[in-house]
Design a protein around this motif. Structure first.
Motif, PDB file in Angstrom:
ATOM      1  N   CYS A  33     150.251 -45.248  75.627  1.00 35.65           N
ATOM      2  CA  CYS A  33     149.067 -45.343  74.787  1.00 35.65           C
ATOM      3  C   CYS A  33     147.907 -46.184  74.943  1.00 35.65           C
ATOM      4  CB  CYS A  33     149.913 -46.482  73.505  1.00 35.65           C
ATOM      5  SG  CYS A  33     151.117 -45.653  72.510  1.00 35.65           S
ATOM      6  N   PRO A  81     141.326 -38.968  66.313  1.00 36.78           N
ATOM      7  CA  PRO A  81     141.995 -37.577  66.405  1.00 36.78           C
ATOM      8  C   PRO A  81     141.709 -37.069  67.781  1.00 36.78           C
ATOM      9  CG  PRO A  81     140.896 -38.001  64.365  1.00 36.78           C
ATOM     10  CD  PRO A  81     140.575 -39.205  65.120  1.00 36.78           C
ATOM     11  N   ILE A 140     144.038 -38.235  70.562  1.00 34.22           N
ATOM     12  CA  ILE A 140     145.331 -37.690  70.553  1.00 34.22           C
ATOM     13  C   ILE A 140     145.367 -36.201  70.726  1.00 34.22           C
ATOM     14  CG2 ILE A 140     147.272 -37.137  68.894  1.00 34.22           C
ATOM     15  CD1 ILE A 140     146.332 -39.805  67.123  1.00 34.22           C
ATOM     16  N   THR A 141     144.320 -35.494  70.486  1.00 34.21           N
ATOM     17  CA  THR A 141     144.330 -34.094  70.902  1.00 34.21           C
ATOM     18  C   THR A 141     144.073 -33.992  72.271  1.00 34.21           C
ATOM     19  OG1 THR A 141     143.104 -33.390  68.967  1.00 34.21           O
ATOM     20  CG2 THR A 141     142.950 -32.141  70.627  1.00 34.21           C
ATOM     21  N   ILE A 191     147.634 -34.676  73.853  1.00 33.39           N
ATOM     22  CA  ILE A 191     148.458 -33.546  73.462  1.00 33.39           C
ATOM     23  C   ILE A 191     148.464 -32.176  74.391  1.00 33.39           C
ATOM     24  CG2 ILE A 191     148.958 -31.580  71.740  1.00 33.39           C
ATOM     25  CD1 ILE A 191     148.648 -33.442  69.628  1.00 33.39           C
ATOM     26  N   ALA A 224     153.045 -45.278  66.761  1.00 32.49           N
ATOM     27  CA  ALA A 224     152.886 -43.883  66.100  1.00 32.49           C
ATOM     28  C   ALA A 224     151.781 -42.914  66.603  1.00 32.49           C
ATOM     29  CB  ALA A 224     152.359 -44.534  64.597  1.00 32.49           C
ATOM     30  N   PRO A 225     150.805 -43.405  67.163  1.00 26.33           N
ATOM     31  CA  PRO A 225     149.997 -42.213  67.601  1.00 26.33           C
ATOM     32  C   PRO A 225     150.888 -41.385  68.721  1.00 26.33           C
ATOM     33  CG  PRO A 225     148.678 -44.151  67.421  1.00 26.33           C
ATOM     34  CD  PRO A 225     150.251 -44.591  67.222  1.00 26.33           C
ATOM     35  N   GLN A 278     153.693 -40.816  69.192  1.00 28.33           N
ATOM     36  CA  GLN A 278     154.628 -40.155  68.245  1.00 28.33           C
ATOM     37  C   GLN A 278     154.249 -38.802  67.750  1.00 28.33           C
ATOM     38  OE1 GLN A 278     157.919 -40.479  68.478  1.00 28.33           O
ATOM     39  NE2 GLN A 278     158.178 -42.681  68.767  1.00 28.33           N
ATOM     40  N   GLN A 279     152.961 -38.687  67.242  1.00 27.15           N
ATOM     41  CA  GLN A 279     152.212 -37.663  67.128  1.00 27.15           C
ATOM     42  C   GLN A 279     152.170 -36.618  68.390  1.00 27.15           C
ATOM     43  OE1 GLN A 279     148.464 -37.864  64.867  1.00 27.15           O
ATOM     44  NE2 GLN A 279     148.865 -40.064  64.524  1.00 27.15           N
ATOM     45  N   VAL A 280     151.938 -37.331  69.556  1.00 24.98           N
ATOM     46  CA  VAL A 280     151.932 -36.513  70.766  1.00 24.98           C
ATOM     47  C   VAL A 280     153.250 -35.850  71.035  1.00 24.98           C
ATOM     48  CG1 VAL A 280     151.657 -36.495  73.429  1.00 24.98           C
ATOM     49  CG2 VAL A 280     150.330 -37.725  71.782  1.00 24.98           C
ATOM     50  N   GLY A 282     155.687 -35.002  68.634  1.00 27.95           N
ATOM     51  CA  GLY A 282     155.792 -34.105  67.639  1.00 27.95           C
ATOM     52  C   GLY A 282     155.235 -33.043  67.937  1.00 27.95           C
ATOM     53  N   ALA A 283     154.041 -32.973  68.828  1.00 24.95           N
ATOM     54  CA  ALA A 283     153.256 -31.611  68.976  1.00 24.95           C
ATOM     55  C   ALA A 283     153.591 -31.040  70.451  1.00 24.95           C
ATOM     56  CB  ALA A 283     151.704 -32.169  68.729  1.00 24.95           C
TER      57      ALA A 283
END
Length: 324
Positions: A216, A245, A248-249, A252, A272-273, A275-277, A279-280
């Motif tokens: 992070c 965004p 995070i992109t 990813i 949480a940020p 976890q977006q990575v 998930g993607a």
């Protein structure tokens, strides 16, 4: 002019630019002014209840290192508690009162504790920056580009420099115990070297294709350098606004392009940020790493040496799949 009157005048006249927001700086300045003007009327002695001189550090990692150097000759306290996020910490009136009664204040430096600099200059207390002499690594991205990465303690090699600075500061504070501080410092530096060797040996077992550390915060540059890992982070330094965004992109895309098997986040921020990575990309969340704070005594990293061992173990197991 009496010294106490001079201090009061100095505090009343001093102004400083807001470090994070104008409102926070104004509120902190009001607290500082009130407490220090009160102190000018007659402050308490700096010695602790046991008669030992009191050393105050800005966060728990420094306090643990300092206790190893001080041994039983000084009382060492941390202004922040276990689990606190150090970058955006907001001092309380109690914190400032404690600082005004200390005999010595230690901070990391390298722009880590901007919040602390707002009032430490107004205190008639000796002050030492423990990172002095460390060769800093610069941040390469975001709004902090070109500024020193403050997390120098994430290399036990750097902490050996911290120890030397503490030995010097403690010896000046308490000359009668200078030999004890030197002996304690030498013994602790040997432990630091042993942990450094263990860390690099442990992480050397990560295959070349998996040697990417995605976190992070960009708090692991020194560890990654020592261990030969590539590094990517979502944001450079913990701040009020983080994980855009775009950030995070970028993470990813990096994880996908490099087939990174696992990603991580730190104990003092939300994962949480990241976890977006996860998930993607399908990468595994490798675990929680510790940087800015130790845990409570019954937690996984009650000491600095435990912190380095824990992080090396979590990173190695996640990147090699050994923890699956």
């Amino acid at each position: 002019m009496p010294k106490s009157t001079f201090r009061c005048a100095k505090v009343a006249a001093r102004t400083s630019a807001p470090q994070r927001t104008r409102l926070r700086a104004a509120a902190l300045a009001a607290v500082v002014l009130s407490l220090l003007l009160t102190a000018c009327g007659g402050g308490a002695a700096g010695n602790g209840d046991d008669g030992k001189k009191v050393v105050l550090t800005t966060f728990t990692v420094l306090a643990d290192v300092a206790r190893n150097v001080a041994g039983d000759k000084l009382t060492v306290e941390s202004i922040t508690k276990a689990g606190a996020e150090i970058h955006g910490y907001e001092p309380t009136p109690g914190d400032i009162r404690k600082a005004s009664k200390a005999d010595l204040i230690l901070d990391n430096g390298l722009n880590l504790e901007a919040w602390f600099a707002q009032f430490v200059e107004g205190l008639d207390v000796p002050h030492a920056v423990v990172s002095e002499g460390v060769e800093p690594m610069n941040i390469s991205e975001d709004a902090y580009q070109g500024k020193p990465n403050p997390h120098a303690w994430m290399s036990p090699l750097n902490v050996q420099v911290y120890v030397d600075n503490m030995v010097k500061a403690f010896s000046e504070l308490d000359p009668d115990n200078a030999e004890a501080f030197k002996a304690n410092g030498d013994a602790y530096k040997a432990e630091l070297q042993a942990v450094q060797d263990q860390m690099t040996t442990r992480l050397a077992g990560v295959p070349e294709a998996q040697r990417a550390l995605v976190t992070c915060e960009g708090a692991f540059s020194y560890l990654a350098r020592d261990a030969g890992l590539k590094e990517l982070y979502i944001w450079a330094v913990n701040a009020e606004q983080q994980a855009t965004p775009q950030q995070i992109t970028r993470a990813i895309e990096y994880v996908k392009a490099n087939n990174v098997p696992a990603v991580f986040c730190e104990s003092t921020v939300s994962d949480a940020p990241m976890q977006q990575v996860v998930g993607a990309t399908g990468a595994k969340f490798g675990g929680t790493l510790y940087v800015d704070s130790l845990s409570e005594a019954d937690g996984p990293v009650p000491t600095y040496l435990d912190l380095i061992r824990h992080d090396a173990d979590v990173i190695t197991k996640a990147l090699t799949g050994a923890g699956s």
